[in-house]
Design a protein around this motif. Structure first.
Motif, short mmCIF file in Angstrom:
data_model
loop_
_atom_site.label_atom_id
_atom_site.label_comp_id
_atom_site.label_asym_id
_atom_site.label_seq_id
_atom_site.Cartn_x
_atom_site.Cartn_y
_atom_site.Cartn_z
N ARG A 34 42.35 -11.83 -26.24
CA ARG A 34 41.07 -11.31 -26.71
C ARG A 34 40.47 -12.27 -27.73
N SER A 36 36.67 -12.90 -30.04
CA SER A 36 35.33 -12.40 -30.39
C SER A 36 34.75 -13.24 -31.51
N TYR A 37 33.43 -13.25 -31.56
CA TYR A 37 32.72 -13.97 -32.63
C TYR A 37 31.51 -13.15 -33.03
N TYR A 48 40.80 -13.98 -32.75
CA TYR A 48 41.47 -14.28 -31.48
C TYR A 48 42.85 -13.66 -31.51
N SER A 297 29.75 -1.27 -30.59
CA SER A 297 30.41 -2.52 -30.20
C SER A 297 30.11 -3.65 -31.17
N ARG A 360 27.95 -5.73 -20.86
CA ARG A 360 29.29 -6.16 -20.46
C ARG A 360 29.33 -6.50 -18.98
N GLY A 375 28.49 -8.98 -24.90
CA GLY A 375 27.70 -9.51 -26.00
C GLY A 375 26.54 -8.59 -26.32
N ARG A 394 27.33 -10.07 -31.74
CA ARG A 394 28.74 -10.21 -31.41
C ARG A 394 28.90 -10.58 -29.95
N GLU A 396 32.25 -11.26 -27.08
CA GLU A 396 33.69 -11.08 -26.95
C GLU A 396 34.14 -11.34 -25.52
N ASN A 398 37.73 -10.88 -22.97
CA ASN A 398 39.07 -10.29 -22.82
C ASN A 398 39.62 -10.64 -21.45
#
Length: 404
Positions: A34, A36-37, A48, A297, A360, A375, A394, A396, A398
């Protein structure tokens, strides 16, 4: 006092040598990545994690089963790398025609999934009848990893939760607060020929210094009608603290889902969720769950003294590919139980926090590979609590790979 979980793992693995039907055993390894930023934290926003989850399952005699899964997760957060060992779902189960018993570290969720949800250590009994399914369970939280359990019910819980993990001082920095909770659940899949009904009574008892006890009564019903499904649920909580004063908390939700008449499988769903804040006379208090679940989210906040209204669209464009879009508006009920953080320039008067939009992509090319990409953005300018704050965003990714 918290080392017995290590002994428990050793004892569970000792079952391997006693399993007669070892040929029916199932081994596997799951790789979970996983990244994300962005999000609610203004600095050090890159997160991470790389998790390795070995698992083992096998039959035990007539009607019995054993399941063991461990986890080792490498985290990068706040410019720091850390390795987290965990005992994950690990349980012994026995099933007859109507009765089932589970013991170990198992998954439990209340009907709303907002009071207690996740892995807990204990035992659960289930009995299926024509009148519905009756369940009784008792669980302890003090052996769980605190970041996965997310139990923050008192100031001392929060203080413990914020202490960085130090494997050299595992007793003080690894484990969740010591709490015991029990649940009596009843569920009927088709009450009266139409309603799916679930009722739960949960009692939580603080074994630490704060002595904060809670009881919850929860009800949820679902009514399918043609292409629509309607949901209604709520929970009334009783809070007992050291001052011996009893206070109440409330959470409720109302939703509807519509399967669209389209060539591809698609649906549109609406959800309104309300959680109580602080009342002026103090009788009603902010909603206080056992395990905290964030809403949103991008604007990841806890359902405390706030409401969320969301509209979701999901389209399965291909049997291996699905697309989803979510929009949500967040409102606070007062300036005491819910602040505008992490928003800046809080007006102190506005109640509308802003709106979030998130998309998503779900890609599942094979049964053992799943890839999700998401995002979105949160816009405080669409509210009046902190309209001059900068937008939050954001992204992300996965990746889950099952290796057999």
């Amino acid at each position: 006092m918290k080392k017995p979980w290590i002994l428990g793992v050793c004892l569970l693995f000792a079952f391997f040598s006693s399993i007669k039907n070892i040929g029916a055993a199932d081994f596997g390894l799951i790789l979970d990545q996983r990244g994300s930023y962005g999000g609610i934290i203004p600095d050090n926003q890159l997160d991470y994690s790389l998790g390795l989850i070995p698992r083992f399952s096998a039959p035990l005699g007539e009607g019995g089963d054993i399941y063991i899964s461990l986890g080792a997760t490498l985290f990068y957060e706040d410019d720091t790398w850390s390795l987290i060992p965990e005992l994950l779902r690990t349980e012994l189960s026995w099933l007859s025609s109507a009765l089932s018993i589970k013991a170990g570290r198992m998954y439990y969720s209340d009907p709303l999934g907002l009071i207690a949800q996740g892995l807990f250590d204990g035992a659960r009994f289930s009995y299926n009848t024509m009148l519905g399914s009756f369940n009784a369970g008792l669980w302890y939280t003090g052996f769980l990893y605190k970041d996965r359990a997310r139990i923050v019910m008192s100031p001392s819980d929060l203080k413990s939760f914020l202490i960085p993990l130090d494997l050299g001082n595992i007793n003080e920095t690894y484990f969740a607060p010591r709490r015991l909770f029990t649940a009596l659940d009843w569920e009927h899949p088709n009450l009266g020929g139409h309603l799916r009904t679930a009722i739960s009574f949960i009692g939580q008892f603080d074994l630490g210094e704060d002595q904060l006890h809670n009881q919850y009564t929860t009800l949820r019903v679902s009514y399918p009608h043609g292409a629509f499904v309607f949901d209604l649920g709520g929970s009334l909580g009783l809070i007992q603290a050291l001052d011996d004063n009893m206070r109440f908390s409330i959470i409720g939700e109302m939703g509807a889902a519509w399967t669209l008449p389209a060539p591809t499988m698609s649906s549109l769903s609406f959800l309104w969720r309300y959680s109580s804040g602080e009342s002026k006379n103090g009788t009603v208090q902010a909603f206080l769950p056992i395990s905290s679940q964030t809403q949103g989210s991008v604007f990841q906040v806890y359902p405390v003294g706030m409401s969320m209204i969301s509209l979701d669209y999901l389209n399965r464009v291909h049997r291996k590919l699905s697309l989803g879009i979510t929009s949500a508006c967040f409102l606070r009920h007062d300036q005491v139980s819910f602040y505008a953080y992490p928003l800046k320039e809080d007006s102190g008067e506005g109640l509308i926090l802003g709106s979030e939009f998130f998309g998503r992509v779900y890609f599942n090319p094979w049964s053992d590979l799943m890839l999700n990409l998401g995002g979105g953005i949160f816009l405080p300018a669409l509210g009046n609590a902190a309209p001059d704050s900068d937008p939050l965003w954001r992204i992300e990714l996965n990746l889950v790979l099952a290796l057999y």
